[in-house]
Design a protein around this motif. Structure first.
Motif, mmCIF file in Angstrom:
data_model
loop_
_atom_site.group_PDB
_atom_site.id
_atom_site.type_symbol
_atom_site.label_atom_id
_atom_site.label_comp_id
_atom_site.label_asym_id
_atom_site.label_seq_id
_atom_site.Cartn_x
_atom_site.Cartn_y
_atom_site.Cartn_z
ATOM 1 N N GLU A 112 0.852 -1.189 0.000
ATOM 2 C CA GLU A 112 0.000 0.000 0.000
ATOM 3 C C GLU A 112 0.886 1.235 0.000
ATOM 4 O O GLU A 112 1.622 1.483 0.956
ATOM 5 C CB GLU A 112 -0.913 0.019 1.222
ATOM 6 C CG GLU A 112 -1.837 1.230 1.254
ATOM 7 C CD GLU A 112 -2.670 1.305 2.524
ATOM 8 O OE1 GLU A 112 -3.457 2.262 2.653
ATOM 9 O OE2 GLU A 112 -2.522 0.419 3.387
ATOM 10 N N ILE A 113 0.860 2.003 -1.097
ATOM 11 C CA ILE A 113 1.623 3.241 -1.174
ATOM 12 C C ILE A 113 0.968 4.283 -0.280
ATOM 13 O O ILE A 113 -0.218 4.571 -0.403
ATOM 14 C CB ILE A 113 1.703 3.758 -2.622
ATOM 15 C CG1 ILE A 113 2.377 2.720 -3.520
ATOM 16 C CG2 ILE A 113 2.440 5.091 -2.679
ATOM 17 C CD1 ILE A 113 3.805 2.426 -3.175
ATOM 18 N N ARG A 114 1.748 4.856 0.626
ATOM 19 C CA ARG A 114 1.212 5.844 1.554
ATOM 20 C C ARG A 114 1.706 7.255 1.283
ATOM 21 O O ARG A 114 1.042 8.225 1.631
ATOM 22 C CB ARG A 114 1.575 5.457 2.997
ATOM 23 C CG ARG A 114 0.998 4.124 3.426
ATOM 24 C CD ARG A 114 -0.524 4.145 3.432
ATOM 25 N NE ARG A 114 -1.045 5.075 4.402
ATOM 26 C CZ ARG A 114 -1.310 4.766 5.669
ATOM 27 N NH1 ARG A 114 -1.082 3.538 6.111
ATOM 28 N NH2 ARG A 114 -1.797 5.669 6.489
ATOM 29 N N TYR A 253 7.429 10.448 10.051
ATOM 30 C CA TYR A 253 6.008 10.794 10.020
ATOM 31 C C TYR A 253 5.133 9.607 10.405
ATOM 32 O O TYR A 253 4.220 9.730 11.218
ATOM 33 C CB TYR A 253 5.632 11.299 8.624
ATOM 34 C CG TYR A 253 4.156 11.563 8.440
ATOM 35 C CD1 TYR A 253 3.524 12.578 9.137
ATOM 36 C CD2 TYR A 253 3.406 10.789 7.573
ATOM 37 C CE1 TYR A 253 2.163 12.818 8.980
ATOM 38 C CE2 TYR A 253 2.047 11.026 7.408
ATOM 39 C CZ TYR A 253 1.436 12.040 8.108
ATOM 40 O OH TYR A 253 0.095 12.267 7.949
ATOM 41 N N SER A 254 5.436 8.426 9.850
ATOM 42 C CA SER A 254 4.607 7.251 10.161
ATOM 43 C C SER A 254 4.805 6.784 11.594
ATOM 44 O O SER A 254 3.966 6.059 12.134
ATOM 45 C CB SER A 254 4.922 6.102 9.189
ATOM 46 O OG SER A 254 6.256 5.667 9.336
ATOM 47 N N PRO A 434 12.337 -0.273 10.381
ATOM 48 C CA PRO A 434 12.176 1.095 9.866
ATOM 49 C C PRO A 434 11.121 1.860 10.662
ATOM 50 O O PRO A 434 10.170 2.417 10.123
ATOM 51 C CB PRO A 434 11.736 0.856 8.413
ATOM 52 C CG PRO A 434 11.018 -0.444 8.452
ATOM 53 C CD PRO A 434 11.726 -1.281 9.492
ATOM 54 N N MET A 435 11.297 1.884 11.973
ATOM 55 C CA MET A 435 10.368 2.548 12.887
ATOM 56 C C MET A 435 11.182 3.245 13.975
ATOM 57 O O MET A 435 12.224 2.742 14.408
ATOM 58 C CB MET A 435 9.398 1.548 13.533
ATOM 59 C CG MET A 435 8.565 0.730 12.565
ATOM 60 S SD MET A 435 7.496 -0.465 13.412
ATOM 61 C CE MET A 435 6.297 0.628 14.181
ATOM 62 N N ALA A 456 9.545 9.462 18.908
ATOM 63 C CA ALA A 456 8.554 10.301 18.232
ATOM 64 C C ALA A 456 8.286 11.571 19.025
ATOM 65 O O ALA A 456 8.192 12.667 18.462
ATOM 66 C CB ALA A 456 7.256 9.514 18.022
ATOM 67 N N GLN A 457 8.181 11.443 20.322
ATOM 68 C CA GLN A 457 7.955 12.611 21.169
ATOM 69 C C GLN A 457 9.216 13.459 21.279
ATOM 70 O O GLN A 457 9.173 14.693 21.217
ATOM 71 C CB GLN A 457 7.507 12.145 22.557
ATOM 72 C CG GLN A 457 7.105 13.253 23.501
ATOM 73 C CD GLN A 457 6.702 12.706 24.864
ATOM 74 O OE1 GLN A 457 7.536 12.356 25.691
ATOM 75 N NE2 GLN A 457 5.398 12.611 25.077
#
Length: 572
Positions: A112-114, A253-254, A434-435, A456-457
């Motif tokens: 799924e391209i996001r 972003y993700s 990749p996170m 992320a924060q």
């Protein structure tokens, strides 16, 4: 045009076939898959033994790769020309998933391209997820000037890599076992050059008042590269750098980082011809030169880096990243021993092999943005001064024996947990995902962070600080663009276009779909239009865009609604 519509619908209505034997390729028409294997794979694939990475390479398969499934059909580009709306930088955003047929998978894998990214002219990068799992990600860069494809597909412990010019839709797909990649990486001071490093960046901000009020997180980078890297880049250096930038921005972003916080590649500079660099391993003192020495050259502004401060100032850059070539193992380095978020020493070194075959490039940039490695029972790294204490990587929670995975800032230095020593992959099970750490995101139904590891924060704090390291950008944030929809009244086909306000550098396009119930960024780049195919099941989408530059992002444009249209339709 009708031919393409039929293909898009088929991708939704035809379920992927399932086979029992993973050694057999799925008998599917190459026209219906982005990547497809030949009808049957009987023999062991030929291995490339010319690289130090050969031990990690499972093999190489010849595959069909169909880039037409990602780009705007040629007949639609012709239609733009006829209507005066010709824009070669407008790209498709498919609502339907694509399918890929990968070695060792007993089924078609859904992609799924996001997001779509546009960093350099003629180069477009697509980012998406496999089977809806954020930890299984694909980055596909198409260089239309050279017909080159750079595809990096992370699926568990496997990396599937295509890096070549595509002719007659034929390509070679390398399969790499990431558990077998060499481990050694280095992080440290730059051989006593701390004072010199601070001395060459007097223009970088250290004013606490500026740091506390700055809200822009556009971290502007200069990428340096050696001649060897340029020679090894099959599709050109732009494809490699654009992939790093797009993958960084997509994964942050993700992972939950605010979209106003991103990196941009403001310059690409080839260093002086120093062929000896290709012989140096990471942290292995060969001829008294290794990663720390290269960082020392950058930080002390000597030899080929004598103009580094002026070069960074010329493009208002905040960080500098050096890509080198090596054939003897992992090299990674960032100046952290003297690192203080208020006293920047913004230099990193990365090898091209591990920029392609692992996530080392993003990991080292993460260090520059204030993040450290994970905390374990055996390792308690000190936090970087003036950076949040939770700016850290994260290990798989409640692991038994060796951890199976770690987030982007996980290191390969923790004894008996994520070390890569020995030849048995069962003892090297830890894979870098990749996170970025975030306790609110999961992988394999487990949280990817906790209160002590929340990149992320933390990045929402440190990236605006890093964005002050360069000279003050001379312009304010751009005004709002004006957004217009051009429906084709042909099923779900719509083109949205926007104006380019003064001093705009990049644009961020967001879509709100009934199926997702929230605004999602789907485009980040320099283009001024995008092509959509709205599915009938969604009813309609809302779209808005904003312009950004070195001072931040401006206000959003007007919102337009795009729809799927029922017949009779004026399709040609």
């Amino acid at each position: 045009m009708i031919r393409w519509i039929g293909l898009a619908i088929a991708l939704v209505l035809v379920p992927p076939p399932i086979i029992a034997d993973a050694s057999l390729a799925i008998e599917s028409d190459a026209e219906s898959a982005l990547i497809a294997l030949p009808e049957r794979v009987d023999q062991e694939p030929e291995e490339d033994t010319s690289s130090a990475l050969a031990e990690a390479r499972v093999g190489t398969w010849q595959v069909w790769f169909d880039p037409d499934q990602l780009q705007v059909p040629y007949e639609y580009v012709d239609l733009w020309s006829e209507t005066g709306r010709d824009d070669s930088r407008a790209w498709i955003h498919l609502p339907e998933p694509l399918w890929m047929e990968l070695p060792e998978q007993a089924r078609l894998v859904q992609l799924e391209i996001r997001e779509v990214h546009h960093v350099s002219p003629n180069v477009v990068t697509y980012f998406g997820y496999l089977d809806g799992e954020h930890g299984h990600a694909a980055t596909i860069t198409l260089n239309h000037a050279t017909d080159h494809v750079l595809a990096r597909i992370h699926h568990g412990s496997r990396l599937y890599l295509i890096d070549e010019q595509i002719q007659d839709r034929q390509a070679h797909l390398q399969v790499i076992d990431k558990r077998r990649l060499p481990a050694y990486e280095c992080v440290g001071e730059s051989d006593g050059h701390k004072d010199e490093a601070r001395a060459i960046v007097p223009s970088r901000s250290s004013d606490p008042a500026i740091l506390s009020t700055h809200d822009n997180g556009n971290v502007r980078a200069v990428f340096y590269y050696t001649p060897e890297v340029a020679n090894n880049a099959v599709g050109g250096i732009d494809s490699m750098i654009d992939t790093i930038v797009a993958e960084m921005n997509s994964t942050t972003y993700s992972s939950g980082i605010e979209p106003k916080n991103y990196i941009s590649a403001n310059a690409r500079i080839k260093t002086a011809d120093d062929s000896d660099w290709s012989q140096y391993c990471g942290c292995c003192p060969i001829h008294h030169l290794h990663a720390n020495h290269l960082l020392g050259k950058m930080s002390s502004a000597v030899h080929e880096f004598s103009q580094i401060s002026n070069q960074m100032d010329a493009v208002y850059a905040d960080i500098a990243v050096l890509l080198v070539s090596t054939d003897c193992g992992r090299i990674g380095g960032a100046i952290l021993g003297s690192h203080d978020m208020n006293v920047p020493v913004p230099f990193a070194v990365i090898t091209d092999q591990f920029a392609l075959n692992d996530l080392t490039a993003l990991h080292e940039i993460g260090h520059l943005l204030g993040s450290g490695h994970e905390i374990t029972a055996n390792q308690h790294p000190n936090p970087i001064p003036n950076a949040p204490a939770n700016a850290r990587g994260f290990l798989e929670p409640n692991y038994s024996g060796s951890a199976q995975w770690q987030t982007m800032m996980g290191g390969y230095q923790t004894p008996d947990v994520c070390e890569f020593e020995g030849s048995d992959p069962s003892n090297q099970s830890c894979v870098r995902l990749p996170m970025w750490s975030n306790p609110n995101k999961t992988y394999d139904q487990k949280p990817t962070g906790d209160s002590d590891a929340f990149n992320a924060q933390a990045f929402d704090t440190t990236m605006p600080v890093a964005a002050t390291w360069g000279l003050n950008y001379p312009h304010s944030a751009p005004p709002s663009p004006t957004l217009t929809d051009y429906p084709e009244y042909c099923y779900g086909l719509n083109t949205v276009q926007w104006t380019s306000p003064a001093n705009s550098e990049v644009f961020q396009l967001f879509v709100n779909k009934p199926s997702t119930q929230g605004w999602e960024r789907v485009y980040h780049g320099t283009g001024t239009s995008m092509f959509f195919n709205v599915p009938q099941s969604d009813g309609g989408w809302s779209v808005k865009v904003r312009a950004c530059n070195g001072s931040g992002c401006g206000n959003f444009s007007n919102t337009v609604n795009i729809y799927y249209y029922q017949g009779p339709l004026p399709c040609n």
